[in-house]
Motif scaffolding. Structure first.
Motif, PDB file in Angstrom:
ATOM      1  N   ALA A  70       0.825  -1.215   0.000  1.00 14.65           N
ATOM      2  CA  ALA A  70       0.000   0.000   0.000  1.00 14.65           C
ATOM      3  C   ALA A  70       0.859   1.264   0.000  1.00 14.65           C
ATOM      4  CB  ALA A  70      -0.930  -0.011   1.209  1.00 14.65           C
ATOM      5  N   ASN A  94     -15.222  -2.575 -11.312  1.00 14.57           N
ATOM      6  CA  ASN A  94     -14.101  -2.159 -10.467  1.00 14.57           C
ATOM      7  C   ASN A  94     -12.786  -2.398 -11.209  1.00 14.57           C
ATOM      8  OD1 ASN A  94     -13.871  -5.054 -10.002  1.00 14.57           O
ATOM      9  ND2 ASN A  94     -15.331  -4.763  -8.323  1.00 14.57           N
ATOM     10  N   TRP A 153      -5.159  -8.320  -6.415  1.00 20.95           N
ATOM     11  CA  TRP A 153      -5.225  -6.891  -6.070  1.00 20.95           C
ATOM     12  C   TRP A 153      -6.106  -6.620  -4.871  1.00 20.95           C
ATOM     13  CZ3 TRP A 153      -2.213  -3.145  -8.112  1.00 20.95           C
ATOM     14  CH2 TRP A 153      -2.549  -1.817  -7.850  1.00 20.95           C
ATOM     15  N   ASN A 154      -7.235  -7.321  -4.820  1.00 19.97           N
ATOM     16  CA  ASN A 154      -8.224  -7.034  -3.784  1.00 19.97           C
ATOM     17  C   ASN A 154      -9.114  -8.257  -3.583  1.00 19.97           C
ATOM     18  OD1 ASN A 154     -11.000  -5.965  -2.824  1.00 19.97           O
ATOM     19  ND2 ASN A 154      -9.675  -4.169  -2.551  1.00 19.97           N
ATOM     20  N   PRO A 155      -9.548  -8.548  -2.349  1.00 20.48           N
ATOM     21  CA  PRO A 155     -10.427  -9.701  -2.131  1.00 20.48           C
ATOM     22  C   PRO A 155     -11.713  -9.646  -2.963  1.00 20.48           C
ATOM     23  CG  PRO A 155      -9.552  -8.930  -0.043  1.00 20.48           C
ATOM     24  CD  PRO A 155      -9.148  -7.913  -1.069  1.00 20.48           C
ATOM     25  N   THR A 157     -12.040  -8.859  -5.985  1.00 21.18           N
ATOM     26  CA  THR A 157     -11.811  -9.299  -7.364  1.00 21.18           C
ATOM     27  C   THR A 157     -11.036 -10.622  -7.413  1.00 21.18           C
ATOM     28  OG1 THR A 157      -9.893  -7.801  -7.373  1.00 21.18           O
ATOM     29  CG2 THR A 157     -11.908  -7.008  -8.416  1.00 21.18           C
ATOM     30  N   PRO A 325      -4.830 -12.395  -2.053  1.00 23.26           N
ATOM     31  CA  PRO A 325      -5.058 -11.025  -2.525  1.00 23.26           C
ATOM     32  C   PRO A 325      -4.635  -9.984  -1.496  1.00 23.26           C
ATOM     33  CG  PRO A 325      -7.138 -12.065  -1.898  1.00 23.26           C
ATOM     34  CD  PRO A 325      -6.091 -13.142  -1.892  1.00 23.26           C
ATOM     35  N   LYS A 326      -4.118  -8.875  -2.016  1.00 22.50           N
ATOM     36  CA  LYS A 326      -3.870  -7.731  -1.152  1.00 22.50           C
ATOM     37  C   LYS A 326      -5.165  -6.945  -1.022  1.00 22.50           C
ATOM     38  CE  LYS A 326       1.052  -7.598  -2.082  1.00 22.50           C
ATOM     39  NZ  LYS A 326       2.220  -6.814  -2.522  1.00 22.50           N
ATOM     40  N   ASN A 327      -5.113  -5.854  -0.311  1.00 27.69           N
ATOM     41  CA  ASN A 327      -6.333  -5.061  -0.115  1.00 27.69           C
ATOM     42  C   ASN A 327      -6.113  -3.657  -0.656  1.00 27.69           C
ATOM     43  OD1 ASN A 327      -8.943  -4.556   0.681  1.00 27.69           O
ATOM     44  ND2 ASN A 327      -8.407  -4.119   2.803  1.00 27.69           N
ATOM     45  N   LEU A 328      -5.842  -3.584  -1.964  1.00 21.22           N
ATOM     46  CA  LEU A 328      -5.542  -2.317  -2.617  1.00 21.22           C
ATOM     47  C   LEU A 328      -6.824  -1.717  -3.182  1.00 21.22           C
ATOM     48  CD1 LEU A 328      -2.255  -3.495  -4.334  1.00 21.22           C
ATOM     49  CD2 LEU A 328      -2.451  -1.872  -2.433  1.00 21.22           C
ATOM     50  N   PRO A 329      -6.852  -0.394  -3.342  1.00 21.52           N
ATOM     51  CA  PRO A 329      -8.097   0.277  -3.719  1.00 21.52           C
ATOM     52  C   PRO A 329      -8.550  -0.042  -5.129  1.00 21.52           C
ATOM     53  CG  PRO A 329      -6.276   1.822  -3.713  1.00 21.52           C
ATOM     54  CD  PRO A 329      -5.751   0.569  -3.105  1.00 21.52           C
ATOM     55  N   LEU A 330      -9.877  -0.011  -5.300  1.00 23.91           N
ATOM     56  CA  LEU A 330     -10.532  -0.196  -6.587  1.00 23.91           C
ATOM     57  C   LEU A 330     -11.372   1.037  -6.893  1.00 23.91           C
ATOM     58  CD1 LEU A 330     -11.814  -3.831  -5.973  1.00 23.91           C
ATOM     59  CD2 LEU A 330     -10.021  -3.211  -7.596  1.00 23.91           C
TER      60      LEU A 330
END
Length: 332
Positions: A70, A94, A153-155, A157, A325-330
């Motif tokens: 992040a 997203n 990228w994110n849980p 997705t 997955p990381k928790n990066l913004p969408l």
């Protein structure tokens, strides 16, 4: 009178001869010329475009790059032109900030318009890696794919990877722990080109492979009837034995033009050359290169993770193990 008749016959035969000579489309331009494959091979090896150079470019950049921490997100976004080759529907739901939705068929055009290195994004990283290899072969050597795709990228997705891990190989009769079969030596593939310029042949081949789209086969299909395929396992020898492998799978590694190890692959028209790895991402790169070279090549989707995700030999690249997955913004 006889001379006039012969002259007229010659005129009548001339168009037929011309059309026949223009409709060959075989591996050579004429009986004296170098095979198109040889011209292509020589160009690729002389210009740093061998398979291992597509895997890792001259600056040491692998074909994939993981999602950033992040704290590094802003620098990551600023570094790349991000093209997202997912469907427009999923892109609009997203996506990564600043990404552009691009059809797979348009990747070469989009790369030409970019002033920065291109980062290709898809659902799982597999199609993006296929695209990356083709773009590197086309001259965009700093192109990279987002490892694990949007799943990493994110849980929100991560579904495409979460929903496609499996263990069909566990206990399957066609899963083996035997040594690899002896590598054979085959002939070169045959490719069609009327060009005598290796660079032009490569350009034409890449454009054709892009137009044909990503060629894949499922692990379930290969496990069911491995004899229908020419299978190459892209593991180290220790992993080939430790993980086990599809029965009859070869282990041709390294696989390059310069050392002729590519001759271990069957180029015949009835041989579906299937590559598989841990995640389907390296095999996508190999498959792109092999299709450009004239093989009827396919990437086994999801690799080992799709066939035997719970395998105890995993130490890296295990979805749900060391890779999540990381928790990066969408944005949408």
């Amino acid at each position: 009178m006889k001379r006039i008749s012969l002259y007229l016959i010659g005129l009548l035969l001339l168009p037929s001869l011309l059309f026949t000579s223009c409709d060959r489309g075989d591996d050579i331009v004429d009986s004296e010329s170098t095979p198109a494959f040889t011209l292509l091979k020589n160009h690729m090896t002389a210009n740093g475009l061998d398979i291992d150079n597509i895997d890792t470019n001259a600056d040491g950049e692998k074909f994939v790059v993981g999602a950033p921490a992040a704290a590094d997100l802003d620098a990551f976004l600023a570094k790349y032109t991000i093209i997202d080759i997912r469907s427009n529907t999923d892109f609009m739901a997203n996506h990564i900030q600043g990404a552009k939705n691009v059809a797979f068929a348009d990747i070469l055009t989009e790369a030409a318009a970019s002033t920065k290195p291109v980062l290709v994004v898809c659902y799982t990283g597999q199609t993006a890696c296929y695209a990356t290899a083709l773009m590197r072969l086309y001259g965009y050597s700093h192109t990279r794919a987002l490892k694990w795709g949007m799943s990493g990228w994110n849980p929100a997705t991560a579904g495409p990877w979460n929903n496609n891990i499996g263990n069909a190989a566990d206990g399957h009769s066609n899963w083996s722990f035997s040594n690899a079969p002896t590598t054979e030596v085959f002939s070169d593939p045959v490719i069609s080109s009327f060009s005598t310029d290796g660079a032009q042949i490569l350009k034409d081949r890449v454009e054709q492979v892009v137009a044909d789209g990503f060629k894949t086969v499922s692990g379930a299909d290969v496990l069911a009837t491995p004899s229908n395929y020419f299978i190459n396992n892209y593991f180290s020898e220790a992993d080939y034995l430790g993980f086990g492998h599809i029965d009859g799978a070869y282990r041709i590694l390294p696989l390059t033009l310069a050392d002729n190890t590519y001759l271990g692959l069957d180029p015949s028209s009835n041989a579906k050359v299937v590559s598989y790895c841990y995640t389907g991402q390296t095999s996508a790169v190999l498959t792109a290169c092999l299709r450009v070279l004239g093989y009827d090549a396919y990437s086994l989707t999801f690799g080992m993770n799709g066939m035997f995700n719970s395998n105890q030999a995993f130490t890296s690249n295990q979805w749900g193990g060391d890779s999540n997955p990381k928790n990066l913004p969408l944005v949408n």
